[in-house]
Design an enzyme around this catalytic site. Structure first.
Site: not given
Length: 285
Positions: A40, A62, A79, A81, A116
């Site tokens: 990404r 988490q 990444e 987070r 995701r």
């Protein structure tokens, strides 16, 4: 009981599960660096800000997954987070340190984003090709690793054949994956670009673009067929050409269509032209 990273992700990569006996440690953010294999290329600022607001209120629930590298740690999963924690002004983040090979790191980064649906079609295509090239994988082997069908892999890899201009359209979301799949079936790059620009200008749906591509391909097939089977000349026209050729002693061609046409009389020098003109004057007078 293990802590799951997301539906389906732990099943594809069991080593990402965090077991109860694995230690969660607080790692300074300045000792972390992003995954170099992260497919990404852009992160949505609004979503990072929303996550940062949640982290300010509830903390990082988490832990992220990291591996030890020279001068610190490399992020394997989490990444977003990490970025949101930076935005929140935190000094540390909870993490679990694991051992992974470079191939595992690439696979995890790709699969996490696929789960995701964070990647655009071109990012997925480039990531698939990178895995294939770097680790000598077949499309079948890659399909097993990322939990996708081989045809799914093949469809994305075909996008890499598109002209750079169209790749940018897909990356920016100006054209969808469906649009790109239709365009890539055309063989001529100029035609691909022309169709792509028409689709954007006219705001064609995928179905409308597919119909336009079909018409282009149908036209090409008809043109090839006509080239492959030239029309047989009318015997009467052929006889007239022979008669005129004998009269004027030069090449004569008669082109006609629906009782209309033209006669071409060839000359090969100025003297030849004057000779023909004298002949024609004599015929007229």
């Amino acid at each position: 009981m293990s802590k799951r990273l997301g539906r389906g992700l732990d099943a594809l990569i069991p080593s990402l599960n965090i077991s109860d006996d694995e230690k969660v440690v607080e790692i300074p953010l300045n000792q972390l660096r992003p995954n170099p294999y992260q497919p990404r290329k852009t992160f949505n600022d609004d979503s990072i800000k929303e996550l940062a607001a949640s982290i300010k209120e509830h903390g990082v629930i988490q832990p992220i997954i990291v591996r030890t590298v020279l001068k610190g740690y490399e992020i394997i999963a989490g990444e977003r987070r990490f970025r949101a924690s930076e935005f929140s002004g935190l000094a540390t983040i909870p993490a679990v340190v694991k051992k992974f090979s470079d191939q595992q790191v690439m696979e995890i980064a790709l699969i996490e984003n696929l789960q995701r649906e964070d990647l655009n079609a071109m990012e997925i295509a480039v990531a698939y090709q990178s895995l294939i090239d770097q680790f000598s994988l077949t499309q079948e082997e890659l399909s097993v690793k990322v939990g996708k069908s081989r045809s799914h892999i093949a469809n994305f890899l075909r996008l890499l054949q598109l002209p750079e201009e169209i790749k940018q359209y897909v990356s920016r979301g100006t054209l969808s994956m469906g649009h790109a799949k239709a365009i890539v079936s055309l063989k001529d790059e100029k035609m691909q670009t022309m169709i792509a620009n028409s689709a954007i200008k006219e705001q064609w749906s995928v179905r409308e673009l597919e119909e336009a591509v079909y018409k282009v391909e149908e036209g090409n097939a008809a043109a090839k067929k006509s080239v492959g089977k030239p029309k047989k000349k009318d015997p009467y026209i052929h006889q007239l050409e022979d008669n005129l050729r004998n009269v004027y002693r030069t090449t004569v061609k008669i082109k006609h269509n629906n009782n209309k046409g033209k006669i071409e009389i060839m000359y090969y020098s100025k003297d030849d032209l004057e000779r023909l003109l004298e002949l024609l004057k004599g015929k007229i007078s």
